[in-house]
Design a protein around this motif. Structure first.
Motif, PDB file in Angstrom:
ATOM      1  N   GLU A 150       0.826  -1.205   0.000  1.00 39.97           N
ATOM      2  CA  GLU A 150       0.000   0.000   0.000  1.00 39.97           C
ATOM      3  C   GLU A 150       0.864   1.260   0.000  1.00 39.97           C
ATOM      4  OE1 GLU A 150      -2.285  -0.774   3.458  1.00 39.97           O
ATOM      5  OE2 GLU A 150      -3.515  -2.299   2.483  1.00 39.97           O
ATOM      6  N   ARG A 151       1.937   1.240   0.766  1.00 37.60           N
ATOM      7  CA  ARG A 151       2.832   2.384   0.814  1.00 37.60           C
ATOM      8  C   ARG A 151       3.495   2.633  -0.544  1.00 37.60           C
ATOM      9  NH1 ARG A 151       5.102   4.066   5.696  1.00 37.60           N
ATOM     10  NH2 ARG A 151       6.184   5.578   4.354  1.00 37.60           N
ATOM     11  N   LEU A 152       3.795   1.567  -1.259  1.00 32.90           N
ATOM     12  CA  LEU A 152       4.477   1.683  -2.544  1.00 32.90           C
ATOM     13  C   LEU A 152       3.519   1.938  -3.707  1.00 32.90           C
ATOM     14  CD1 LEU A 152       6.948  -1.298  -2.056  1.00 32.90           C
ATOM     15  CD2 LEU A 152       7.580   1.124  -2.140  1.00 32.90           C
ATOM     16  N   SER A 153       2.222   1.780  -3.461  1.00 29.94           N
ATOM     17  CA  SER A 153       1.253   1.852  -4.560  1.00 29.94           C
ATOM     18  C   SER A 153       1.065   3.254  -5.120  1.00 29.94           C
ATOM     19  CB  SER A 153      -0.092   1.284  -4.108  1.00 29.94           C
ATOM     20  OG  SER A 153      -0.667   2.083  -3.090  1.00 29.94           O
ATOM     21  N   ASP A 154       1.569   4.266  -4.431  1.00 31.71           N
ATOM     22  CA  ASP A 154       1.502   5.624  -4.982  1.00 31.71           C
ATOM     23  C   ASP A 154       2.404   5.785  -6.196  1.00 31.71           C
ATOM     24  OD1 ASP A 154      -0.313   6.443  -3.098  1.00 31.71           O
ATOM     25  OD2 ASP A 154       1.183   7.348  -1.769  1.00 31.71           O
ATOM     26  N   ARG A 155       3.437   4.952  -6.263  1.00 27.27           N
ATOM     27  CA  ARG A 155       4.436   5.101  -7.336  1.00 27.27           C
ATOM     28  C   ARG A 155       4.549   3.870  -8.231  1.00 27.27           C
ATOM     29  NH1 ARG A 155       8.240   8.967  -5.701  1.00 27.27           N
ATOM     30  NH2 ARG A 155       8.898   9.009  -7.884  1.00 27.27           N
ATOM     31  N   PHE A 156       3.992   2.750  -7.789  1.00 30.25           N
ATOM     32  CA  PHE A 156       4.163   1.487  -8.514  1.00 30.25           C
ATOM     33  C   PHE A 156       2.832   0.742  -8.629  1.00 30.25           C
ATOM     34  CE2 PHE A 156       8.127   2.346  -6.256  1.00 30.25           C
ATOM     35  CZ  PHE A 156       9.059   2.264  -7.279  1.00 30.25           C
ATOM     36  N   ARG A 157       2.743  -0.084  -9.649  1.00 28.76           N
ATOM     37  CA  ARG A 157       1.706  -1.098  -9.754  1.00 28.76           C
ATOM     38  C   ARG A 157       2.266  -2.327  -9.039  1.00 28.76           C
ATOM     39  NH1 ARG A 157      -3.705  -2.208 -10.330  1.00 28.76           N
ATOM     40  NH2 ARG A 157      -4.108  -3.952 -11.753  1.00 28.76           N
ATOM     41  N   VAL A 158       1.900  -2.513  -7.787  1.00 27.55           N
ATOM     42  CA  VAL A 158       2.485  -3.581  -6.978  1.00 27.55           C
ATOM     43  C   VAL A 158       1.713  -4.875  -7.203  1.00 27.55           C
ATOM     44  CG1 VAL A 158       3.162  -4.324  -4.680  1.00 27.55           C
ATOM     45  CG2 VAL A 158       3.207  -1.890  -5.257  1.00 27.55           C
ATOM     46  N   ILE A 159       2.440  -5.930  -7.520  1.00 27.43           N
ATOM     47  CA  ILE A 159       1.883  -7.267  -7.749  1.00 27.43           C
ATOM     48  C   ILE A 159       2.446  -8.166  -6.655  1.00 27.43           C
ATOM     49  CG2 ILE A 159       1.718  -9.195  -9.368  1.00 27.43           C
ATOM     50  CD1 ILE A 159       2.729  -6.771 -11.434  1.00 27.43           C
ATOM     51  N   ALA A 160       1.579  -8.628  -5.765  1.00 27.90           N
ATOM     52  CA  ALA A 160       2.021  -9.412  -4.613  1.00 27.90           C
ATOM     53  C   ALA A 160       1.450 -10.826  -4.713  1.00 27.90           C
ATOM     54  CB  ALA A 160       1.569  -8.746  -3.315  1.00 27.90           C
ATOM     55  N   PRO A 161       2.245 -11.786  -5.180  1.00 25.27           N
ATOM     56  CA  PRO A 161       1.743 -13.158  -5.300  1.00 25.27           C
ATOM     57  C   PRO A 161       1.856 -13.926  -3.989  1.00 25.27           C
ATOM     58  CG  PRO A 161       3.977 -13.052  -6.139  1.00 25.27           C
ATOM     59  CD  PRO A 161       3.602 -11.639  -5.726  1.00 25.27           C
ATOM     60  N   ASP A 162       1.030 -14.938  -3.857  1.00 24.59           N
ATOM     61  CA  ASP A 162       1.259 -15.978  -2.865  1.00 24.59           C
ATOM     62  C   ASP A 162       2.200 -16.988  -3.517  1.00 24.59           C
ATOM     63  OD1 ASP A 162      -0.633 -14.644  -1.384  1.00 24.59           O
ATOM     64  OD2 ASP A 162      -2.119 -16.261  -1.415  1.00 24.59           O
ATOM     65  N   ALA A 163       3.351 -17.204  -2.903  1.00 25.42           N
ATOM     66  CA  ALA A 163       4.313 -18.164  -3.470  1.00 25.42           C
ATOM     67  C   ALA A 163       3.704 -19.562  -3.504  1.00 25.42           C
ATOM     68  CB  ALA A 163       5.590 -18.170  -2.633  1.00 25.42           C
ATOM     69  N   LEU A 164       4.259 -20.425  -4.342  1.00 19.54           N
ATOM     70  CA  LEU A 164       3.830 -21.823  -4.346  1.00 19.54           C
ATOM     71  C   LEU A 164       3.969 -22.390  -2.932  1.00 19.54           C
ATOM     72  CD1 LEU A 164       5.588 -23.087  -7.608  1.00 19.54           C
ATOM     73  CD2 LEU A 164       3.174 -22.475  -7.314  1.00 19.54           C
ATOM     74  N   GLY A 165       2.963 -23.167  -2.524  1.00 22.17           N
ATOM     75  CA  GLY A 165       2.989 -23.735  -1.186  1.00 22.17           C
ATOM     76  C   GLY A 165       2.470 -22.808  -0.114  1.00 22.17           C
ATOM     77  N   HIS A 166       2.040 -21.607  -0.474  1.00 21.48           N
ATOM     78  CA  HIS A 166       1.624 -20.595   0.491  1.00 21.48           C
ATOM     79  C   HIS A 166       0.262 -20.013   0.119  1.00 21.48           C
ATOM     80  CE1 HIS A 166       5.978 -20.711   1.141  1.00 21.48           C
ATOM     81  NE2 HIS A 166       5.782 -20.140   2.308  1.00 21.48           N
ATOM     82  N   GLY A 167      -0.421 -19.496   1.147  1.00 23.91           N
ATOM     83  CA  GLY A 167      -1.630 -18.721   0.922  1.00 23.91           C
ATOM     84  C   GLY A 167      -2.670 -19.436   0.087  1.00 23.91           C
TER      85      GLY A 167
END
Length: 271
Positions: free
Chosen positions: A47-64
Motif C-alpha cells: 500500500e505504501r508503494l502503490s503511490d508510485r508502482f503497480r504492486v503485484i504481490a503473489p502468494d508463493a507456491l505452497g503458500h496462501g
C-alpha cells in the motif's frame, strides 16, 4: 487493509493467487513475502508503494491461496515469478523479495534476467541447509511443528527484533499483523513441503548471472539472516549495492518502513 484487486492464474500448471495495488499506469513491481506468509503479510508495504508502482504481490507456491503441491523447488518458484510477469503483459518488472521471497526473486533474476528490471533483496541470504527459521529453531531446541502461532511468534522474537524497537512498538506491529483475518495458516504437512523446497538451496554458484541493478538490504540485529549474509550476496552479484539498517532486525519492513519505502522508490525509479 485498503482495497486491492486479486486474481488467480494458471502458471506452468499451478494456480497462483496474487493481489495488485496501485494504478495500472504505474511501473510494475513484484513484491514477494517471506516464509509461511502470503500476499496479505506484505500488503501494508504494498500500500505504501502503490503511490508510485503497480504492486503485484503473489502468494508463493505452497503458500496462501496458491497451489500447494507436495513437491516443488526454488527453481519452480523462480519460474513462477517470471511467468507471472509475462502473463500480466509486462516485458519486465522490478522485483522486491523479503527473506524467503528474496531467494525466489534472486532465482528469477538468475533464470531470466530480461524479466527483472531491478532487484531488491531484503533480509536475505545466498544459501542454507534449511530455512533460516528452522535453522534457528534447531539451534535453540524448539519444535516449530508443535508450536501454536502465538508460541512461534514469542519464540522467534529473540531473532527478529532490533533492541531499538520498544516492547510497545513490537506489540503494535504484532497486533497489526494479527488483525488480518485473510492470511492463510499452513498445516504441518504443508509447512514440511515448503521446508523441503528450500532444503540445501545454494544460489552462490549462479549469483554472477544476476546482471540487473541490485540492492541488498540487511538489518544490523537480524538473528536469522545477519548482515554477513547480505555481504556474501553482494560479493557474488556484480555491482550490487549494500545497505545495513542500524535500527532493524529481521522485521526490517516494519521497524524502518519509512526508510525502506524511500530507499525503494529512489533505487527502483533511478534513471
Amino acid at each position: 487493509m485498503t482495497a486491492s484487486d486479486s486474481a488467480t492464474l494458471d502458471l506452468n500448471g499451478a494456480d497462483v493467487f496474487f493481489r495488485t495495488f496501485g494504478s495500472p499506469e504505474h511501473p510494475p513491481l513484484v513484491l514477494v513475502h517471506g516464509l509461511y506468509g502470503d500476499s496479505v503479510t506484505v500488503a501494508p508495504l504494498a500500500e505504501r508503494l502503490s503511490d508510485r508502482f503497480r504492486v503485484i504481490a503473489p502468494d508463493a507456491l505452497g503458500h496462501g491461496r496458491s497451489a500447494r503441491p507436495e513437491g516443488f523447488t526454488l527453481a519452480d518458484q523462480g519460474r513462477m515469478l517470471n511467468a507471472l510477469v509475462a502473463a500480466l503483459g509486462y516485458d519486465a518488472a522490478a522485483m522486491v523479495g523479503i527473506s524467503m521471497g528474496s531467494y525466489l526473486t534472486a532465482q528469477a533474476a538468475i533464470d531470466e534476467h530480461a524479466r527483472v528490471s531491478r532487484l531488491v533483496l531484503v533480509v536475505s541470504k545466498a544459501h542454507g541447509t534449511t530455512s533460516s527459521s528452522v535453522a534457528y529453531a534447531k539451534r535453540m531446541g524448539f519444535d516449530l511443528a508443535a508450536a501454536s502461532p502465538d508460541e512461534l511468534l514469542a519464540f522467534m522474537s529473540g531473532a527478529i527484533w532490533s533492541p531499538d524497537t520498544s516492547a510497545q512498538r513490537r506489540a503494535e506491529i504484532m497486533q497489526q499483523i494479527g488483525e488480518s483475518t485473510e492470511s492463510v495458516v499452513l498445516t504441518p504437512a504443508e509447512q514440511a513441503a515448503v521446508e523441503r523446497s528450500l532444503a540445501g538451496f545454494d544460489l552462490r554458484p549462479e549469483l554472477h548471472r544476476i546482471t540487473v541493478p541490485t540492492l541488498v538490504i540487511s538489518g544490523k540485529d537480524d538473528g536469522l539472516n545477519p548482515p554477513s549474509s547480505g555481504e556474501e550476496l553482494v560479493r557474488g552479484i556484480p555491482d550490487a549495492r549494500f545497505e545495513v539498517y542500524e535500527h532493524s532486525g529481521h522485521m526490517l519492513t516494519f521497524e524502518e518502513t519509512d526508510r525502506l519505502v524511500a530507499d525503494l522508490e529512489s533505487f527502483l525509479l533511478e534513471d
